[in-house]
Write a protein that holds these residues in place. Structure first.
Motif, short mmCIF file in Angstrom:
data_model
loop_
_atom_site.label_atom_id
_atom_site.label_comp_id
_atom_site.label_asym_id
_atom_site.label_seq_id
_atom_site.Cartn_x
_atom_site.Cartn_y
_atom_site.Cartn_z
N ALA A 135 0.59 -0.64 0.35
CA ALA A 135 0.22 -0.30 0.08
C ALA A 135 0.84 1.63 0.31
N GLN A 136 2.04 0.70 0.58
CA GLN A 136 3.06 2.46 0.64
C GLN A 136 3.63 2.48 -0.58
N ALA A 137 4.00 2.05 -1.05
CA ALA A 137 4.56 1.42 -2.45
C ALA A 137 4.04 2.15 -3.80
N ALA A 138 2.20 1.55 -3.52
CA ALA A 138 1.31 2.75 -3.85
C ALA A 138 1.45 3.37 -4.54
N VAL A 139 1.56 3.93 -2.81
CA VAL A 139 1.67 5.59 -2.96
C VAL A 139 2.91 6.60 -3.03
N ALA A 167 3.06 15.17 2.52
CA ALA A 167 1.68 14.47 3.38
C ALA A 167 1.44 13.27 2.85
N ALA A 168 1.44 12.74 1.54
CA ALA A 168 0.87 11.38 1.25
C ALA A 168 2.06 9.91 1.73
N THR A 169 3.82 11.02 1.72
CA THR A 169 4.20 9.84 1.89
C THR A 169 5.16 9.67 3.61
#
Length: 94
Positions: free
Chosen positions: A16-20, A78-80
């Motif tokens: 999920a983090q990799a997709a972000v 913000a996203a990461t």
């Protein structure tokens, strides 16, 4: 004036983090490369799909600080925010 070099890794905990990262990275790279004082900015995938190598080079400490401030207030920032980073920052003599 000295150049500032940052090297290291961006390490996602899960897919999920990799997709972000994959979603937000192209714009982040484009915006950073357009910044005044950015000499080099590369974020490249490794053999591990959860890890990216990061290599940055800025013309001055001021340019690097401005980059850091922009990133902190950006969509990318913000996203990461929860993604692990291991960076080394060094000052390079001209």
């Amino acid at each position: 004036m000295s150049r500032i070099q940052l090297t290291g890794t961006l390490i996602c905990a899960n897919e999920a983090q990799a997709a972000v990262v994959a979603t937000h990275l192209p714009r982040h790279v484009a915006l950073t490369r357009a910044e005044a004082g950015c000499i080099r900015f590369d974020v490249t995938p490794t053999d591990d799909p959860l890890v990216w190598d990061v290599a940055e080079l800025f013309a001055t400490e001021e340019a690097f600080r401005a980059h850091q401030e922009r990133v902190a207030a950006s969509e990318w920032g913000a996203a990461t925010a929860g993604i692990e980073r291991t960076y080394t920052i060094v000052e390079l003599a001209d």
